[in-house]
Design an enzyme around this catalytic site. Structure first.
Site, short mmCIF file in Angstrom:
data_model
loop_
_atom_site.label_atom_id
_atom_site.label_comp_id
_atom_site.label_asym_id
_atom_site.label_seq_id
_atom_site.Cartn_x
_atom_site.Cartn_y
_atom_site.Cartn_z
CB CYS A 52 -0.94 0.01 1.20
SG CYS A 52 -0.10 0.27 2.76
CB SER A 63 6.28 0.07 8.07
OG SER A 63 6.67 -1.15 7.51
CD GLU A 89 -1.17 -5.38 8.59
OE1 GLU A 89 -0.21 -4.76 9.09
OE2 GLU A 89 -2.35 -5.21 8.93
N GLY A 101 -13.01 -4.62 -0.98
CA GLY A 101 -11.80 -5.37 -1.28
C GLY A 101 -11.76 -6.72 -0.59
CB THR A 102 -11.60 -9.97 -1.45
OG1 THR A 102 -11.15 -9.88 -2.81
CG2 THR A 102 -13.09 -9.70 -1.39
CB ALA A 118 -9.92 -6.94 2.48
#
Length: 457
Positions: A65, A127, A134, A209-210, A214
């Site tokens: 992202c 990050s 994540e 989103g999946t 998500a």
């Protein structure tokens, strides 16, 4: 193994540019590796043939992202510049950005800096939310995707495996692992702060989103007691998603009604289509209830203008970055020491491996010559005691002759001159030094869902 990387992150660029660079990320690796792309490791359909670069052995793309990074292995040290130029041209073609913009946007790293940066990324030190959970799973998934498409060279496999081990070490040996912070968790905390009376168990949430984010969002909503979650996916994967995790699948007909009743909208899809302010205003009606919109998609699921609507609060990746808590200096220092030590060890192992491979090749070549000569001796004199004495003497002589090249090779590797040593072995003896294949990577029990290749699909 000659590694280099091209990186662009939230720290250096606006997220819109990072999103543009990420467009067609998988095609960048698949179309630029020599030899041509292999059939997927999973046994699925092979990709269509693409004209490969002659200067690359492999490439792995890490697209999240807030970052776009390409890790590559050049065929030779002298071929890095050519490989870099052709990769940049491929990224420009896929992203639609002009060549100059791409060149300025991507930072080039070589040598030991490649491992140091990737290890820091995997450990969450680079990050927006330091120590996030994540990213370690995303690093692992990037390698698995590259293996499935045949673009992961043995050297890159070892690099990414070492990055995963380093991330685990940072998580278990520092306070960063115990914090359990993530981009999603910080975003949900911000949403809670916007309404001090927010009651997650009674909140109505619509999730777009999946993909991985998500999945992480759904898990954290469950931890907060939120059970009324509806899921929409433009790609049609909502039903499969809710079957595995709970919630209600939405389609185009039921989406508007769900939005009108929602307390929170969370965007994780990164699709080409944004929800505009006008569309959201129309769906909410004349007397809308307060609404929090959390947009975690790199390419944005919501038009930023929705923040101007009455009763709407918009949270973005930039909001998360600014609100992320600072880690203690002690935790960061310890994590940095772990990353630095792992990068140093990886570089030392890389140098040693390249020399060991050359030594093995030299030994096989020399022994094959010896075996051929002994076959001629036996053919002429038979398996006599004299022949055995000759073979024993020759093998002892060969071992003595190889001793100095082996010792010298390790000395040169320690000085960073292993490439020259390998080149000399190949030139003097006419043999090819080929690195052994690395083992495949298997997915582990990572708490984040990585089944979708695009993290915001």
């Amino acid at each position: 193994m000659v590694l280099f990387s091209l990186t662009a992150t939230h720290a250096d660029l606006n997220l819109e540019t990072v999103a543009r660079l990420s467009k067609g990320a998988s095609a960048v690796a698949a179309g630029n590796v020599h030899p041509p792309v292999l059939p997927p490791a999973s046994g699925g359909m092979a990709q269509a043939a693409v004209e490969p670069l002659q200067s690359l052995n492999g490439a792995v793309v890490l697209s999240t992202c807030n970052r776009f990074e390409v890790y590559a292995e050049a065929v030779t040290d002298h071929g890095i510049d050519a490989a870099r130029e052709e990769l940049l041209a491929g990224i420009a073609a896929q992203s639609g950005l002009d060549r100059g913009t791409v060149d300025q946007a991507l930072t080039v790293r070589r040598g030991s800096d490649v491992a140091r940066h990737l290890f820091a990324v995997g450990a969450g030190l680079d990050s927006a939310v330091v120590g996030e959970r994540e990213i370690a799973g995303q690093v692992r998934r990037a390698l698995i995707n590259a293996q499935e498409t045949g673009t992961a060279s043995p050297g890159l496999v070892r690099l990414f495996q070492a990055a995963s081990r380093t991330a685990k070490d940072v998580g278990t040996r520092t306070a960063l692992g115990s914090r359990g912070l993530s981009i999603v968790s910080v975003a949900l905390e911000l949403a809670t702060d916007l309404s001090e009376t927010r009651d997650w168990p009674s909140a109505r949430v619509v999730l777009f989103g999946t993909g991985a984010y998500a999945g992480a969002t759904m898990a954290l909503l469950r931890e907060r007691g939120c059970t009324d979650v509806s899921v929409f996916s433009g790609s049609g994967r909502a039903t499969d998603f809710v079957t595995a995790r709970g919630g209600t699948a939405l389609d185009g007909d039921s989406l508007s009604s769900a939005i009108a009743q929602a307390d929170v909208l969370i965007g994780c899809s990164g699709s080409d289509r944004q929800v505009s302010a006008a569309e959201l205003a129309e769906v909410r009606g004349e007397d809308p209830k307060p609404l929090v919109v959390i947009d975690l998609a790199l390419s944005r699921d919501f038009d930023p203008a929705v923040d101007e609507l009455d009763g709407v609060e918009l949270l973005t990746l930039e909001s998360v970055r600014l609100a992320a808590p600072e880690e203690t200096a002690e935790s960061l220092a310890e994590a940095t020491r772990i990353v630095d030590g792992a990068a140093h060890d990886f570089e030392a192992e890389r140098r040693s491996r390249s020399v060991d491979t050359a030594i093995v090749a030299l030994r096989k070549h020399t022994m094959s010559v010896l075996d051929a000569e002994m076959e001629r001796v036996r053919a002429r004199h038979g398996c006599t005691a004299a022949a055995e004495e000759v073979e024993f003497a020759l093998r002892r002589m060969v071992k003595q002759l190889l001793h100095t090249p082996m010792v010298r090779g390790r000395e040169l590797a320690a000085a960073g001159l292993q490439e020259q040593y390998v080149n000399a072995i190949e030139a003097l003896y006419g043999i090819d030094v080929v690195e052994p294949a690395a083992p495949a990577v298997a997915a582990d029990n990572c708490p984040v869902d990585h089944r979708a290749r695009d993290l915001t699909a």
